[in-house]
Scaffold this motif. Structure first.
Motif, PDB file in Angstrom:
ATOM      1  N   PRO A 203       6.577   5.691 -12.887  1.00 12.30           N
ATOM      2  CA  PRO A 203       7.904   6.318 -12.820  1.00 12.30           C
ATOM      3  C   PRO A 203       8.162   7.029 -11.491  1.00 12.30           C
ATOM      4  O   PRO A 203       7.234   7.429 -10.792  1.00 12.30           O
ATOM      5  N   ILE A 204       9.419   7.167 -11.173  1.00 11.79           N
ATOM      6  CA  ILE A 204       9.836   7.839  -9.949  1.00 11.79           C
ATOM      7  C   ILE A 204      10.803   8.940 -10.343  1.00 11.79           C
ATOM      8  O   ILE A 204      11.748   8.698 -11.090  1.00 11.79           O
ATOM      9  N   VAL A 205      10.547  10.122  -9.820  1.00  9.79           N
ATOM     10  CA  VAL A 205      11.416  11.238 -10.170  1.00  9.79           C
ATOM     11  C   VAL A 205      12.820  10.991  -9.645  1.00  9.79           C
ATOM     12  O   VAL A 205      13.002  10.601  -8.495  1.00  9.79           O
ATOM     13  N   GLY A 206      13.779  11.210 -10.484  1.00  5.44           N
ATOM     14  CA  GLY A 206      15.169  11.110 -10.052  1.00  5.44           C
ATOM     15  C   GLY A 206      15.688   9.689  -9.980  1.00  5.44           C
ATOM     16  O   GLY A 206      16.797   9.466  -9.553  1.00  5.44           O
TER      17      GLY A 206
ATOM     18  N   LEU B 249       1.025  -4.699  -1.712  1.00  5.25           N
ATOM     19  CA  LEU B 249       1.395  -3.602  -2.604  1.00  5.25           C
ATOM     20  C   LEU B 249       1.813  -4.154  -3.966  1.00  5.25           C
ATOM     21  O   LEU B 249       1.476  -3.592  -5.006  1.00  5.25           O
ATOM     22  N   GLN B 250       2.525  -5.253  -3.933  1.00  2.00           N
ATOM     23  CA  GLN B 250       2.998  -5.839  -5.179  1.00  2.00           C
ATOM     24  C   GLN B 250       1.810  -6.325  -6.019  1.00  2.00           C
ATOM     25  O   GLN B 250       1.801  -6.195  -7.236  1.00  2.00           O
ATOM     26  N   ALA B 251       0.798  -6.844  -5.344  1.00 10.04           N
ATOM     27  CA  ALA B 251      -0.344  -7.379  -6.061  1.00 10.04           C
ATOM     28  C   ALA B 251      -1.257  -6.273  -6.587  1.00 10.04           C
ATOM     29  O   ALA B 251      -2.198  -6.542  -7.336  1.00 10.04           O
ATOM     30  N   GLY B 252      -0.997  -5.042  -6.204  1.00  9.09           N
ATOM     31  CA  GLY B 252      -1.877  -3.944  -6.602  1.00  9.09           C
ATOM     32  C   GLY B 252      -1.610  -3.446  -8.008  1.00  9.09           C
ATOM     33  O   GLY B 252      -1.501  -4.234  -8.952  1.00  9.09           O
ATOM     34  N   THR B 253      -1.474  -2.133  -8.147  1.00  5.71           N
ATOM     35  CA  THR B 253      -1.305  -1.521  -9.454  1.00  5.71           C
ATOM     36  C   THR B 253       0.110  -0.983  -9.607  1.00  5.71           C
ATOM     37  O   THR B 253       0.923  -1.094  -8.695  1.00  5.71           O
ATOM     38  N   ALA B 254       0.361  -0.386 -10.755  1.00  8.10           N
ATOM     39  CA  ALA B 254       1.666   0.238 -10.984  1.00  8.10           C
ATOM     40  C   ALA B 254       1.942   1.296  -9.931  1.00  8.10           C
ATOM     41  O   ALA B 254       3.080   1.517  -9.536  1.00  8.10           O
ATOM     42  N   GLU B 255       0.864   1.933  -9.458  1.00  6.19           N
ATOM     43  CA  GLU B 255       1.026   2.980  -8.448  1.00  6.19           C
ATOM     44  C   GLU B 255       1.463   2.401  -7.105  1.00  6.19           C
ATOM     45  O   GLU B 255       2.324   2.947  -6.436  1.00  6.19           O
ATOM     46  N   THR B 256       0.820   1.314  -6.705  1.00  4.34           N
ATOM     47  CA  THR B 256       1.192   0.742  -5.406  1.00  4.34           C
ATOM     48  C   THR B 256       2.591   0.153  -5.463  1.00  4.34           C
ATOM     49  O   THR B 256       3.332   0.199  -4.492  1.00  4.34           O
ATOM     50  N   ARG B 257       2.960  -0.372  -6.628  1.00  4.59           N
ATOM     51  CA  ARG B 257       4.317  -0.896  -6.741  1.00  4.59           C
ATOM     52  C   ARG B 257       5.333   0.239  -6.729  1.00  4.59           C
ATOM     53  O   ARG B 257       6.429   0.092  -6.233  1.00  4.59           O
ATOM     54  N   ARG B 258       4.906   1.359  -7.258  1.00  4.05           N
ATOM     55  CA  ARG B 258       5.770   2.526  -7.210  1.00  4.05           C
ATOM     56  C   ARG B 258       6.017   2.930  -5.760  1.00  4.05           C
ATOM     57  O   ARG B 258       7.111   3.286  -5.357  1.00  4.05           O
TER      58      ARG B 258
ATOM     59  N   TYR C 182       9.936   3.176  -1.281  1.00  3.81           N
ATOM     60  CA  TYR C 182      10.344   2.664   0.028  1.00  3.81           C
ATOM     61  C   TYR C 182      11.645   1.870  -0.086  1.00  3.81           C
ATOM     62  O   TYR C 182      12.571   2.025   0.711  1.00  3.81           O
ATOM     63  N   CYS C 183      11.702   1.069  -1.117  1.00  6.00           N
ATOM     64  CA  CYS C 183      12.877   0.227  -1.325  1.00  6.00           C
ATOM     65  C   CYS C 183      14.104   1.089  -1.641  1.00  6.00           C
ATOM     66  O   CYS C 183      15.198   0.841  -1.145  1.00  6.00           O
ATOM     67  N   LEU C 184      13.901   2.122  -2.438  1.00  6.43           N
ATOM     68  CA  LEU C 184      15.003   3.030  -2.771  1.00  6.43           C
ATOM     69  C   LEU C 184      15.535   3.710  -1.516  1.00  6.43           C
ATOM     70  O   LEU C 184      16.730   3.897  -1.342  1.00  6.43           O
ATOM     71  N   LYS C 185      14.612   4.060  -0.649  1.00  8.80           N
ATOM     72  CA  LYS C 185      15.034   4.721   0.575  1.00  8.80           C
ATOM     73  C   LYS C 185      15.909   3.782   1.402  1.00  8.80           C
ATOM     74  O   LYS C 185      16.901   4.185   1.992  1.00  8.80           O
ATOM     75  N   ASP C 186      15.514   2.519   1.422  1.00  7.17           N
ATOM     76  CA  ASP C 186      16.295   1.543   2.169  1.00  7.17           C
ATOM     77  C   ASP C 186      17.667   1.311   1.558  1.00  7.17           C
ATOM     78  O   ASP C 186      18.583   0.859   2.239  1.00  7.17           O
ATOM     79  N   ALA C 187      17.761   1.578   0.278  1.00  6.88           N
ATOM     80  CA  ALA C 187      19.081   1.445  -0.339  1.00  6.88           C
ATOM     81  C   ALA C 187      19.912   2.691  -0.091  1.00  6.88           C
ATOM     82  O   ALA C 187      21.135   2.652  -0.097  1.00  6.88           O
ATOM     83  N   TYR C 188      19.252   3.792   0.133  1.00  4.37           N
ATOM     84  CA  TYR C 188      19.961   5.056   0.320  1.00  4.37           C
ATOM     85  C   TYR C 188      20.474   5.183   1.761  1.00  4.37           C
ATOM     86  O   TYR C 188      21.545   5.718   1.998  1.00  4.37           O
ATOM     87  N   LEU C 189      19.696   4.670   2.704  1.00  2.80           N
ATOM     88  CA  LEU C 189      20.086   4.826   4.107  1.00  2.80           C
ATOM     89  C   LEU C 189      21.474   4.246   4.434  1.00  2.80           C
ATOM     90  O   LEU C 189      22.234   4.903   5.146  1.00  2.80           O
ATOM     91  N   PRO C 190      21.807   3.055   3.932  1.00  2.00           N
ATOM     92  CA  PRO C 190      23.157   2.565   4.229  1.00  2.00           C
ATOM     93  C   PRO C 190      24.241   3.525   3.757  1.00  2.00           C
ATOM     94  O   PRO C 190      25.234   3.752   4.442  1.00  2.00           O
ATOM     95  N   GLN C 191      24.020   4.123   2.601  1.00  2.00           N
ATOM     96  CA  GLN C 191      25.000   5.086   2.093  1.00  2.00           C
ATOM     97  C   GLN C 191      25.087   6.281   3.040  1.00  2.00           C
ATOM     98  O   GLN C 191      26.167   6.762   3.352  1.00  2.00           O
ATOM     99  N   ARG C 192      23.940   6.734   3.515  1.00  3.95           N
ATOM    100  CA  ARG C 192      23.956   7.884   4.421  1.00  3.95           C
ATOM    101  C   ARG C 192      24.637   7.527   5.730  1.00  3.95           C
ATOM    102  O   ARG C 192      25.356   8.336   6.311  1.00  3.95           O
TER     103      ARG C 192
END
Lengths: 1147, 455
Positions: free
Chosen positions: A399-402, A534-543, A548-558
């Motif tokens: 899980p990711i906070v927020g 990272l994808q091939a790793g664990t739930a933690e590495t995918r998190r 990282y992916c969320l940040k990339d989605a947020y930057l365009p908005q910013r």
């Protein structure tokens, strides 16, 4: 729960119960133009209908027929509800579960729009901000009556928008028929209209295969005479001409009818016995734009449907919007964007970023590589925080906070779920970084590959699939690029990459570089090979990847917020009157055309259709007349204040002052009949009437634009609220750009309405004025006239003149500048005005269009350093060049210390030759745009990519990567492309840098340019580039791994102090017996280097830690655009070496 | 001392130098083979080391409130979260500023002493994730990155964590101090703490005051009273700044510059020799001293003190910074003050107000904070350079000291801080070159007072 049938499984188009009608697929009935009438203009930015009927028709026939018929009013009686993608109308939203990770949870209730208040069409007005307008072809609405129905299908406009309360609206506008004009002889009688119509209709029927099958063979709805109009072209002395207004039944018939009228001709009995061709007017106006012009609708404005004038669709909705209405076109009220209607509605902006797991050594490809994550943020316009933050992941994710995490085992389910989410949140605007050319096509192709049929329904119309095609965007202002065009009905796409590329000149457009530039933040950059790991790793590495992916989605908005794109672009759309979606997808000229059409309509003028000159290449389609003058630059370094006089909005004001317009141009053969006091003869020999005879349209447009800009600027000064300021600033900027593009429009020979008489006259006036100003200033400001010194005009650009009054005091120069501006302005016709704005002091004038200076507008403190044409931000330059040039200019101009600059340059060159420069300053990056073997010429980065592929195919750069390299020493006469090397490889193996290459190829030219005016050409070269400081060089000892002679060398300890080899290792391993007496001093030296490195190490690595946003996890970032990427690597290595030296002191 | 040639030495005038047991525990600060990896392991180790004690304190303070990982936070539920703080600061200098400089303004020239601004914010990070902290329960200005703590509160609508209260790790155990012994003489037994001697820097301190200090310690100054006190000094600890601050360029030096570097070293060697002949001396390196600058600083190289090194290891010890030792059963832990100065630049503590020690107030507040946080230098590595430890964090407090000192502070000050069962005296040791003062600390009572020379 997907019950979607595969294409072809079921027969017959999807049922829409609203309009029962024949089940014939209307699309097959779409008229296909015969080849000879394929209008050359069809590929032009103007004519490309928003929804290209032909293209969509083709798609439909070839691929998924049954799906597409739903578009438009597709009337059939086969209800097949399960063809509708799931979740479009969920009967009941699934209960919100406390546990996330539930796949079916993509339609959460709180993610949806607020419920829409009930509307009573008889009492309530419906007011909303429209964002997108398109049209479809279908059976005419009942409100148009049986006559119209008999003529077959009609076009129906759809307006999408959002109310002030945040509810989505879709309005079907009926009854607006496409039309154009044709000029006919004055002998044309009213009773000739019908024969004209019949003749034209017949020609249309003959030319079009099939025709409008649904109708009774009517192509041309009506032909009527218009006598109160006149052509926009040429001064007509207030006379009117005779035109016919030709109304067609469908928008795409306009082009066909135009072709027939202009080329084939129409036989009109009574007028002439053979067929005649006529010139057409306004026959190249897009249907939607036609509607907007006629109804006064401008892009992104507020539109109101008055009570009683519209009906609400309750049960048989075709769209997913909350309100769906039908209205007749003349009932639509458009509000000018002023006062309360200048606001923005709280529309929903969805920002998206995807991650794909590429295979080793390949850039992700939708045919092979899965989409593993989709991050999405939804923000309401005006809010500073997203209302939804969610990520779809393949495989589990911690899980990711927020943020909401939705995990899937199956990629198909993931895509399906995200598609549902998109429909259920109902965004108005889709944004992202490079979405149009990467994220969206990837998702669409991937879904197609995996046969997820119910995925590609992103539009607002139920059951209507999005459409994608390749296009080439070509504009003089923005260059040519290939891209995808994706049509998503009712939702506007806004790709931040395109916007930033269009509006800003940057050295790199990676999201990392752009956000570093505008937001002042470095972004973590995970290489796509690391993503698969990272994808091939664990739930933690995918998190981790998800964050990282969320940040990339947020930057365009910013970025969108920071650059105020919403305000600026909506203002631009409103001012120029074009839909929002045109602004990114099209060039400047449609904006000008939109304004001309609006203005011409008010004056009863018609815009002629000018057929484009065949075979016009871009090269000679450019400016065929003499351009702006540039006065010869008297190059030099000026330590006296240089006052700069600028013409405010030069070209617009010339056009206004001299009343230059299409409608004021006097044809050459008419000039002799004009009274000389009524006309202006321009310096290039053209004649225009003066404004007292007839005021031109262009000057009027310009007057309005500029006075609106003045108002906006005045309001801007008064405004307190930062939001209001943002809006006003966006507005004034939009107005300025628009005013300037009018001139360009008249000069674009490949454009819609070129008129070189206007553009060449404008530049000719400009040249004359610059010369005039120079002469006046130099004549007046002389010692003979009582001034302290003679003034020199040292340089003049398109719209500015630089004057050296030869007074040492800043204040005096400012006074004189102001006085001169007033003095010269008085001799010009209003509104041309020469303004004194700034003083450069000191000023370094290198050559035409190349200068730098410290800019002063007040005497207390300089404003900033202004540079022009000095290549500090060239993309293929290494950081060193930029740093050296910037520092030099700073030293010369700000510190007024040219000597200091010279010694700085010498030091830097010496450091370069002594191999002391930070390697990251020397790294050059270039992107690998195609496979290395496909390059025709040898380029350094391509050669390196090949070399690296041999060393390790896994980490070698692939197409799409940016390749970073440094130039290393090669064998004698080696070509420069043979000398490129991977910086890390060079670092690890101590491979010597070719510092002379850097000096000669990168530094020499820009340095000489700057220093020639100061030192003189000869001296600059001999002193800077060949002085004493270039005599000492240092070359590191390469390791054995690098090959060469070092493989045979034996390493022995040498004295830290004097480099002689140590004979007695028992006494000290650091120093020879001779130096041992000075041990403290040598120790101190060794310590100093360790300490400097330790400090750097700390600052570099903590920065990376801050940037990646985690303390407890290791830094993964491999962003080669980041200035510290190599440095942090190098510092580790250097620190080890320095520690080893220190260790030898036997501590 | 001159004495009558035929006079009998007066036994009562021969003062015996007080002697106390001494043992140092500096091994944990010693670095042998350095490997420069990343910093995340240090943070991770810190959290692992302090985590159990934090749990213990949380259990005692808020019994019954569930402790939750950041990843498992649910909106609205009261809970406790434990982790490491990260403080987001706009003004925090960054190495990237060197690259993005705007024309005319050099970003690297940071004039500010404080980097605190109004929109600083805190983030709490545990092994898995981060959450932003808000609420009145947490004063942003009082914290720095790297502090390990627990917060009680709840997640509010925007995903932030609203803090009601905070909790620090339980204090490390403290050794019992021997009760005041009978051998205590009337003058007591003292340890002298000093810093910032700046030997050989004529601009910084008057050579005379330094001379006076040296004479005082060796018993060559004042009357019987002073000499009695001098004799009670069992150890001198120089906590940083023994040498002048000089900008030694990394390049080779010309003759004059060489001399400028070498002269203070020789003078310090003489001073240390004089002192060590009379009393045991611990020499800690500090900011700018000729050793590595990142914490922990390694002992100054013996080759720098050709004379004094002959007293090693008996009465002259070149130590690490931080320095951890026991004298006469009293545990000392101290630094040359970089940890405190660095905290000062990144915090804005409200003056505690205890004691009238205005100048030292901030230093004492910050020292008290580090004792409560149970970590000597939490801001390392974020803003304070330190070695990237892989397997441990030597800076956390693993046994609560009786005396905790920091050198190179603007003024003298001391404060008793009680955390749980442990009581620690915090001593702010003034910069001698600015104050001409040193600190005498009574080993039996743990009381301390400044001794000022000159003026």
């Amino acid at each position: 729960m997907s019950g979607v049938k595969r294409p072809g499984e079921g027969e017959g188009p999807d049922g829409k119960r609203a309009y029962a009608g024949p089940s014939a697929d209307f699309m097959d009935a779409e008229p296909e133009l015969p080849e000879e009438y394929e209008d050359p203009d069809d590929d032009d930015v103007f004519l490309n209908d928003v929804m290209d009927q032909k293209v969509s028709a083709r798609i439909e026939r070839s691929s998924v027929p049954s799906f597409f018929s739903n578009r438009g009013v597709a009337a059939t009686q086969h209800p097949s509800p399960d063809r509708i993608p799931d979740g479009v109308f969920p009967a009941r939203a699934p209960p919100r579960r406390s546990q996330v990770n539930v796949a079916n949870d993509a339609e959460r209730e709180h993610w949806k729009r607020k419920p829409a208040p009930t509307l009573d069409a008889s009492k309530d007005n419906l007011c909303f901000q429209q964002l997108d307008i398109d049209y479809v072809i279908g059976e005419p609405h009942a409100m148009l009556g049986p006559d119209r129905k008999a003529q077959g299908d009609s076009a129906r406009l759809r307006i999408f928008g959002v109310t002030a309360g945040g509810n989505s609206v879709c309005v079907h506008v009926h009854g607006f028929e496409p039309y154009f004009y044709a000029k006919v002889p004055d002998a044309f009688k009213d009773e000739m209209c019908e024969p004209f119509r019949v003749s034209l209709n017949g020609a249309m029927a003959a030319n079009q295969r099939g025709g409008n099958q649904r109708g009774n063979g009517t192509f041309i709805g009506s032909v009527e005479i218009v006598r109160d109009k006149q052509s926009l072209m040429y001064f007509q002395e207030g006379k009117t001409s005779t035109f016919v207004k030709v109304t067609t039944t469908l928008p795409n018939m306009v082009a066909t009818a135009r072709g027939i009228i202009e080329k084939q001709g129409v036989t009109v009995p009574g007028l002439h016995h053979t067929s005649l061709t006529f010139q057409t007017f306004e026959s190249n106006v897009l249907y939607t734009l036609r509607f907007m012009v006629d109804r006064g609708v401008v892009g992104g404005n507020w539109v109101e449907l008055p009570a009683g004038g519209y009906t609400i669709r309750e049960s048989q909705k075709q769209s997913m919007c909350q309100y769906e209405c039908d209205v007749k076109f003349d009932k639509v009220v458009s509000h000018p964007p002023e006062g309360q209607y200048s606001k923005l509605a709280p529309f929903r902006i969805l920002s998206v970023d995807i991650e794909c797991a590429g295979r080793k050594g390949h850039f992700p490809d939708a045919d092979h590589d899965p989409v593993i994550q989709i991050a999405t943020m939804v923000t309401c316009q005006g809010d500073d925080r997203p209302i939804i933050k969610a990520i779809w992941t393949l495989d589990t994710c911690a899980p990711i906070v927020g943020a909401d995490v939705l995990s899937f085992k199956d990629e198909r389910e993931l895509l399906r779920s995200w598609g549902k989410f998109l429909r259920s949140t109902d965004p108005d605007l889709l944004i992202g970084y490079n979405i149009v050319n990467f994220d969206f096509p990837y998702l669409i192709n991937r879904a197609e590959r995996l046969n997820v049929e119910d995925f590609a329904y992103w539009g607002r119309m139920i059951g209507s699939k999005l459409r994608m095609k390749d296009t080439t965007f070509s504009s003089k202002a923005y260059g040519t690029r290939d891209s995808k065009e994706i049509t998503i009905e009712g939702r506007v796409q806004f790709d931040l990459l395109q916007a930033v590329q269009r509006d800003h000149k940057l050295s790199s457009y990676s999201l990392n570089a752009v956000s570093a530039h505008f937001l002042g933040e470095q972004k973590e950059d995970v290489h796509h090979s690391a993503i698969s790991e990272l994808q091939a790793g664990t739930a933690e590495t995918r998190r981790r990847l998800a964050v990282y992916c969320l940040k990339d989605a947020y930057l365009p908005q910013r970025l969108l917020d920071k650059l105020m794109y919403m305000y600026n672009y909506i203002e631009m759309a409103r001012v120029t009157g074009v839909p929002l979606s045109f602004l990114l997808a099209r060039g400047q000229s449609i904006k000008v055309l939109s304004q001309i059409l609006r203005k011409a309509k008010q004056r009863g003028l018609l815009v002629p259709h000018i057929a484009k000159k065949g075979g016009g290449e871009q090269a000679d389609g450019g400016v065929a007349y003499e351009g702006a003058t540039v006065l010869d630059a008297k190059a030099g370094y000026y330590e006296m204040p240089v006052a700069t006089l600028d013409f405010a909005s030069l070209y617009p004001s010339i056009m206004m002052a001299h009343n230059l317009c299409y409608s004021t141009l006097v044809p050459r053969d008419r000039v002799q009949f004009m009274a000389s006091e009524d006309v202006t003869r321009t310096p290039c020999g053209d004649t225009f009437v003066k404004s007292h005879k007839e005021k031109g349209i262009l000057p009027e447009i310009l007057t309005e634009l500029l006075s609106a800009r003045k108002r906006a600027k005045a309001d801007l000064k008064k405004a307190q609220d930062p939001l209001e300021k943002a809006v006003l600033d966006g507005r004034q900027l939009a107005l300025k750009v628009s005013a300037n593009s009018v001139y360009g429009f008249t000069g674009a020979t490949v454009g819609q309405l070129p008129c070189l008489e206007i553009s060449s006259s404008t530049t000719a006036f400009g040249r004359e004025m610059i010369d005039h100003t120079k002469a006046m200033v130099e004549k007046r400001y002389t010692t003979a006239n009582g001034y302290k010194a003679n003034a020199d005009v040292i340089y003049g650009d398109t719209d500015s003149v630089m004057i050296k009054f030869n007074v040492p005091e800043l204040e005096d120069a400012m006074k004189l500048g102001e006085e001169a501006a007033e003095y010269v302005s008085a001799t010009f016709i209003k509104p041309i005005k020469l303004e004194f704005e700034k003083v450069y002091f000191p000023y370094l004038l290198i050559s035409k269009k190349r200068y730098a200076g410290l800019l002063w507008t007040k005497t207390e403190k300089y404003d900033y350093m202004d540079t022009k044409g000095i290549e500090t931000v060239r993309r293929d330059n290494c950081l060193m060049v930029r740093q050296v040039i910037e520092t030099c200019l700073e030293k010369i101009l700000i510190h007024r210390n040219p000597k200091g600059a010279i010694s700085y340059v010498k030091n830097t060159i010496s450091d370069l030759l002594m191999n002391k420069l930070d390697m990251s300053l020397l790294v050059i990056t270039k992107s690998l745009s195609q496979a290395p073997e496909n390059y025709a010429v040898n380029a350094p980065h391509v050669e390196l990519a090949k070399k690296m592929a041999v060393r390790d195919p896994v980490t070698a750069p692939v197409v799409g990567d940016r390749v970073a390299y440094v130039m290393i020493k090669g064998p004698k006469n080696a070509k420069s492309y043979e000398k490129s090397e991977d910086p890390i490889y060079a670092m690890d193996n101590n491979i010597p840098i070719d510092s002379h290459h850097y000096l000669e190829h990168f530094l020499a030219k820009p340095l000489l340019r700057i220093f020639e005016p100061i030192m003189g050409a000869e001296k600059a070269e001999s002193e800077l580039l060949k002085g004493d400081h270039t005599r000492t060089i240092a070359v590191p000892t390469p390791t054995a791994k690098a090959g060469g002679i070092m493989a045979f060398a034996k390493v022995r300890l040498s004295c830290v102090g004097c480099r002689s080899s140590i004979t007695d290792e028992k006494q000290s391993t650091a120093l020879c017996t001779h130096c041992l007496g000075k041990e403290p001093e040598h120790l101190q030296k060794a310590l100093n280097s360790v300490n400097a490195l330790e400090r750097d190490f700390n600052r570099l690595w903590t920065q990376c830690q801050r940037c990646q946003g985690s303390l407890h996890q290791d830094v993964l970032c491999t962003s080669r655009d980041c200035p510290i990427f190599y440095r942090r690597k190098k510092v580790q290595k250097d620190l080890m070496d320095a520690e080893n030296t220190l260790k030898r002191f036997d501590w | 001392m001159l004495r009558e040639p035929n006079g009998v030495s007066d036994a009562s005038l021969t003062l015996q130098r007080a002697v106390l047991d001494y043992s140092a525990r500096d091994e944990r600060f010693a670095l042998d083979k350095k490997i420069y990896g990343q910093y995340f392991q240090l943070y991770f180790q810190r959290l692992m080391l302090l985590g159990p004690r934090l749990k213990q304190a949380v259990g005692a303070k808020w019994p019954g409130v569930p402790a939750v990982k950041v990843l498992d936070l649910k909106e609205g539920e009261e809970c406790v979260v434990m982790g490491t703080l990260y403080k987001d600061m706009k003004l925090k200098p960054s190495i990237l500023d060197e690259y993005v400089k705007e024309a005319g303004a050099k970003a690297s020239e940071v004039a500010a002493k404080k980097f605190v601004s109004d929109d600083d914010s805190l983030v709490l990070e545990d092994e898995g994730a981060r959450v932003r902290l808000t609420g009145k329960g947490v004063a942003v200005d009082c914290f720095v990155t790297g502090v390990v703590l627990a917060v009680k509160g709840r997640v509010v609508a925007n995903g932030e964590f609203e803090v009601d209260e905070i909790c620090y790790p339980a204090p490390a155990p403290q050794a019992t101090r021997p009760s005041a012994t009978d051998e205590a003489s009337s003058a007591g037994r003292h340890v002298l703490l000093c810093s910032g001697l700046r030997v050989g820097d004529d601009a910084a301190s008057s050579a005379l005051n330094l001379e006076l200090m040296c004479d005082y310690v060796t018993g060559n100054l004042g009357g019987a009273n002073e000499q009695g006190v001098a004799a009670s000094i069992a150890r001198v600890v120089i906590c940083g700044g023994a040498l002048p601050e000089v900008d030694v360029p990394a390049q080779s030096l010309d003759g004059r510059a060489q001399a400028a570097v070498a002269r203070p070293l020789r003078q310090l060697d003489v001073l240390l020799t004089t002192l060590a002949a009379s009393v045991p001396v611990d020499l800690m390196p500090g900011d700018g001293d000729p050793t590595n600058q990142a914490l922990p600083q390694q002992p100054l190289h013996p080759c720098l003190f050709p004379e004094a090194k002959r007293f090693s290891p008996h009465t002259f010890a070149s130590c690490t910074n931080p320095h951890d030792f026991t004298i006469g059963g009293v545990d000392f832990l101290g630094t040359a003050g970089q940890n405190v100065s660095n905290l000062a630049a990144y915090t804005n503590v409200v003056k505690g107000g205890a004691g009238g020690d205005d100048d030292a107030g901030e230093a004492l507040d910050l020292m008290e904070a580090t004792v409560r946080w149970q970590h000597v230098a939490p801001s390392a590595p974020d803003t304070l350079a330190c070695y990237p430890y892989k397997d441990r964090d030597p800076f956390f407090i693993e046994r609560s000291p009786h005396v905790y000192f920091a050198g190179m502070q603007p003024a003298f000050g001391c404060r008793k801080v009680r955390v749980g069962d442990a009581e620690t005296v915090c001593v702010s040791v003034p910069d001698f070159s600015k104050t001409s003062a040193v600190v005498l600390l009574d080993v039996d009572t743990l009381e301390c007072h400044p001794v000022t020379f000159g003026r």
